[in-house]
Design a protein around this motif. Structure first.
Motif, PDB file in Angstrom:
ATOM      1  N   UNK A   1       0.833  -1.197   0.000  1.00  0.00           N
ATOM      2  CA  UNK A   1       0.000   0.000   0.000  1.00  0.00           C
ATOM      3  C   UNK A   1       0.871   1.252   0.000  1.00  0.00           C
ATOM      4  N   UNK A   2       1.854   1.233   0.880  1.00  0.00           N
ATOM      5  CA  UNK A   2       2.770   2.370   0.976  1.00  0.00           C
ATOM      6  C   UNK A   2       3.533   2.568  -0.305  1.00  0.00           C
ATOM      7  N   UNK A   3       3.977   1.445  -0.856  1.00  0.00           N
ATOM      8  CA  UNK A   3       4.753   1.502  -2.100  1.00  0.00           C
ATOM      9  C   UNK A   3       3.887   2.013  -3.239  1.00  0.00           C
ATOM     10  N   UNK A   4       2.632   1.590  -3.211  1.00  0.00           N
ATOM     11  CA  UNK A   4       1.670   2.018  -4.227  1.00  0.00           C
ATOM     12  C   UNK A   4       1.512   3.534  -4.196  1.00  0.00           C
ATOM     13  N   UNK A   5       1.280   4.048  -2.984  1.00  0.00           N
ATOM     14  CA  UNK A   5       1.107   5.490  -2.855  1.00  0.00           C
ATOM     15  C   UNK A   5       2.399   6.221  -3.182  1.00  0.00           C
ATOM     16  N   UNK A   6       3.556   5.555  -2.817  1.00  0.00           N
ATOM     17  CA  UNK A   6       4.864   6.140  -3.127  1.00  0.00           C
ATOM     18  C   UNK A   6       5.005   6.345  -4.637  1.00  0.00           C
ATOM     19  N   UNK A   7       4.585   5.314  -5.376  1.00  0.00           N
ATOM     20  CA  UNK A   7       4.735   5.353  -6.829  1.00  0.00           C
ATOM     21  C   UNK A   7       3.934   6.490  -7.440  1.00  0.00           C
ATOM     22  N   UNK A   8       2.780   6.734  -6.878  1.00  0.00           N
ATOM     23  CA  UNK A   8       1.925   7.797  -7.421  1.00  0.00           C
ATOM     24  C   UNK A   8       2.130   9.122  -6.703  1.00  0.00           C
ATOM     25  N   UNK A   9       3.092   9.138  -5.787  1.00  0.00           N
ATOM     26  CA  UNK A   9       3.399  10.363  -5.039  1.00  0.00           C
ATOM     27  C   UNK A   9       2.174  10.890  -4.303  1.00  0.00           C
ATOM     28  N   UNK A  10       1.418   9.928  -3.752  1.00  0.00           N
ATOM     29  CA  UNK A  10       0.248  10.353  -2.985  1.00  0.00           C
ATOM     30  C   UNK A  10       0.689  10.607  -1.556  1.00  0.00           C
ATOM     31  N   UNK A  11       0.418  11.793  -1.056  1.00  0.00           N
ATOM     32  CA  UNK A  11       0.636  12.013   0.378  1.00  0.00           C
ATOM     33  C   UNK A  11      -0.488  12.878   0.936  1.00  0.00           C
ATOM     34  N   UNK A  12      -0.536  12.929   2.232  1.00  0.00           N
ATOM     35  CA  UNK A  12      -1.668  13.585   2.904  1.00  0.00           C
ATOM     36  C   UNK A  12      -1.775  15.045   2.493  1.00  0.00           C
ATOM     37  N   UNK A  13      -0.680  15.696   2.385  1.00  0.00           N
ATOM     38  CA  UNK A  13      -0.689  17.126   2.051  1.00  0.00           C
ATOM     39  C   UNK A  13      -1.297  17.382   0.681  1.00  0.00           C
ATOM     40  N   UNK A  14      -0.832  16.615  -0.312  1.00  0.00           N
ATOM     41  CA  UNK A  14      -1.355  16.838  -1.663  1.00  0.00           C
ATOM     42  C   UNK A  14      -2.840  16.473  -1.747  1.00  0.00           C
ATOM     43  N   UNK A  15      -3.164  15.366  -1.072  1.00  0.00           N
ATOM     44  CA  UNK A  15      -4.561  14.938  -1.026  1.00  0.00           C
ATOM     45  C   UNK A  15      -5.418  16.023  -0.380  1.00  0.00           C
ATOM     46  N   UNK A  16      -4.943  16.529   0.758  1.00  0.00           N
ATOM     47  CA  UNK A  16      -5.689  17.552   1.486  1.00  0.00           C
ATOM     48  C   UNK A  16      -5.830  18.806   0.637  1.00  0.00           C
ATOM     49  N   UNK A  17      -4.763  19.147  -0.060  1.00  0.00           N
ATOM     50  CA  UNK A  17      -4.811  20.338  -0.918  1.00  0.00           C
ATOM     51  C   UNK A  17      -5.932  20.193  -1.940  1.00  0.00           C
ATOM     52  N   UNK A  18      -5.972  19.029  -2.606  1.00  0.00           N
ATOM     53  CA  UNK A  18      -6.982  18.828  -3.647  1.00  0.00           C
ATOM     54  C   UNK A  18      -8.383  18.824  -3.068  1.00  0.00           C
ATOM     55  N   UNK A  19      -8.524  18.144  -1.910  1.00  0.00           N
ATOM     56  CA  UNK A  19      -9.859  18.061  -1.299  1.00  0.00           C
ATOM     57  C   UNK A  19     -10.326  19.448  -0.889  1.00  0.00           C
ATOM     58  N   UNK A  20      -9.438  20.191  -0.221  1.00  0.00           N
ATOM     59  CA  UNK A  20      -9.827  21.524   0.264  1.00  0.00           C
ATOM     60  C   UNK A  20     -10.114  22.447  -0.922  1.00  0.00           C
ATOM     61  N   UNK A  21      -9.260  22.367  -1.936  1.00  0.00           N
ATOM     62  CA  UNK A  21      -9.490  23.177  -3.145  1.00  0.00           C
ATOM     63  C   UNK A  21     -10.864  22.876  -3.727  1.00  0.00           C
ATOM     64  N   UNK A  22     -11.183  21.562  -3.775  1.00  0.00           N
ATOM     65  CA  UNK A  22     -12.473  21.182  -4.348  1.00  0.00           C
ATOM     66  C   UNK A  22     -13.625  21.670  -3.481  1.00  0.00           C
ATOM     67  N   UNK A  23     -13.468  21.531  -2.171  1.00  0.00           N
ATOM     68  CA  UNK A  23     -14.567  21.932  -1.283  1.00  0.00           C
ATOM     69  C   UNK A  23     -14.805  23.436  -1.356  1.00  0.00           C
TER      70      UNK A  23
END
Lengths: 176, 276
Positions: A1-23
């Motif tokens: 799971x970690x490696x998967x997210x690593x590959x796609x450069x998914x992290x909490x900050x970027x996710x939060x940025x997108x979610x907050x931007x969308x909201x």
């Protein structure tokens, strides 16, 4: 799971940025776009449904007016035929009345004529009777004259005249 | 289009690339894409509502069209559509614009040159369509997941929601609970991976075509990508809508239950078909 997210450069900050931007975007769009547009759509659809309703009402009114007009025409026609029937009746009655009257009048006239005729006949008979009496008297006179003319008759007449004068004068003198 | 020394001509990074960092926070080109999409949408919204007439002009009605279209679809999904119509419209418009940003000239080709530690020179595009970043698609999928769980709990109560997860005959719960949990969570993955995969693949395809035949041929694929971008936005929005619609409808006692369910299942086959 970690490696998967690593590959796609998914992290909490970027996710939060997108979610907050969308909201935030969602909030702004809802406030400034969706609500006004939805309100306008509602308004439009209510206007359309109101227009349809109005058209329906108008059609109904038209239908009502047509029925009314038809009823009025029927009524008028009935009225007219009633009037005509009445007029006919009145005319017939009047004619009968006039005829009866005329008949009565004619009868009266006839009766009067008959009475006049009868009266005339009676008068004529009376006159005739008088003339016949005169003629009879004259005939009788003639017969009598031939028997007693001359001084005898004159004397008789004068005596008669004198008698009647005396009676008259006596009566008058007694009265005076 | 990035160039790599000695490498292949075509390179589209699978992850959003970092443009700069402020402390521990890195700012990626897909964030720029997301912000750009947001700004474009807000500008369009401003234009539409600036002087909104009841009988709109040509441009206004063209911009209103997607909103009207989606509203019409959402309104048919459930009797309580007004509660979530904004969310579905938001998904649709945001994803649509984010997808189409990848088709703009300059996106993906204008960038800053970056030299990594190994000395390789690489161009990092300034803007990347947000939906070609798993952070964006996963973020949106999380929002939709939270929303359909929220609506499910709101419609049936927390107990009702858990009961629904456990399945109909209660003795089957040990089997049904994991299956249902996986099914719920798989929606998260399917939503995010489908969108990401499609848009990312589109970007790669476009880059490949531009590299192979720079004239005319890419125009065809640009048209196709425009269509795919629209379809993917529609699919995401409709699936989110269907999930929320079924969450509301299931075990919702009352007369409108059947109607709700019917509508929801009406839409889902179309949506699933479009997704595949």
């Amino acid at each position: 799971m970690g490696a998967f997210f690593e590959a796609f450069q998914v992290d909490v900050w970027k996710l939060a940025f997108q979610v907050i931007n969308f909201l935030i975007l969602l909030y702004l769009l809802n406030r400034f776009l969706f609500k006004p547009v939805l309100a306008r759509l509602d308004e439009r659809s209510s206007k359309i449904s109101k227009g349809l309703e109005d058209a329906e009402t108008a059609a109904r009114d038209r239908e009502l007016a047509r029925a009314e007009r038809e009823a009025a025409v029927t009524e008028a026609r009935k009225e007219a035929s009633n009037l005509i029937a009445n007029a006919n009746k009145i005319a017939t009655d009047t004619r009968n009345e006039i005829l009866a009257e005329a008949r009565a009048e004619a009868e009266k006239v006839t009766e009067r004529a008959r009475q006049e005729i009868v009266a005339e006949k009676d008068r004529a008979m009376a006159e005739l009777r008088a003339q016949v009496a005169d003629l009879a008297l004259a005939a009788a006179g003639k017969l009598v004259r031939s028997e007693m003319d001359g001084p005898t008759q004159r004397r008789l007449v004068e005596e008669f005249l004198a008698e009647s004068k005396a009676a008259n004068g006596k009566g008058a003198g007694a009265r005076n | 289009m990035p160039e790599e020394e000695g490498g292949s001509l075509i390179h589209v990074a699978i992850e959003a690339e970092t443009l700069f960092k402020i402390g521990p926070l890195s700012f990626t080109n897909s964030m720029v894409g997301a912000l750009l999409a947001s700004v474009l949408l807000l500008l369009a919204a401003w234009y539409i509502t600036r002087r909104s007439a009841l009988v709109p002009g040509r441009l206004q009605s063209a911009l209103e069209l997607p909103v009207e279209l989606m509203t019409g679809i959402v309104a048919g999904s459930s009797s309580r559509w007004r509660g979530y119509v904004a969310l579905i419209l938001g998904f649709f418009l945001m994803i649509l614009v984010a997808n189409w940003i990848g088709l703009l000239p300059g996106v993906g080709t204008i960038g800053i040159t970056h030299v990594d530690e190994a000395g390789h020179e690489a161009m990092i595009p300034l803007v990347r369509p947000a939906s070609a970043d798993l952070n964006f698609t996963l973020g949106l999928a999380i929002v939709s997941f939270v929303m359909f769980v929220y609506w499910g709990i709101k419609a049936n109560g927390a107990g009702g929601y858990v009961k629904e997860l456990m399945g109909e005959p209660l003795y089957m719960a040990p089997l049904m609970l994991p299956i249902n949990l996986i099914s719920e969570l798989s929606r998260l993955i399917s939503l995010s991976m489908r969108l990401f995969g499609n848009v990312f693949a589109g970007e790669v395809l476009l880059a490949t075509m531009i590299a192979l035949a720079p004239i005319l041929v890419p125009a065809v694929f640009l048209g196709l990508e425009a269509l795919f971008g629209f379809v993917q936005a529609l699919v995401f929005a409709l699936l989110a809508m269907t999930y929320i619609g079924t969450a509301i409808a299931e075990h919702h006692a009352g007369g409108d239950h059947a109607a709700d369910n019917g509508h929801a299942t009406d839409h889902s086959p179309a949506a699933e078909a479009a997704a595949s």
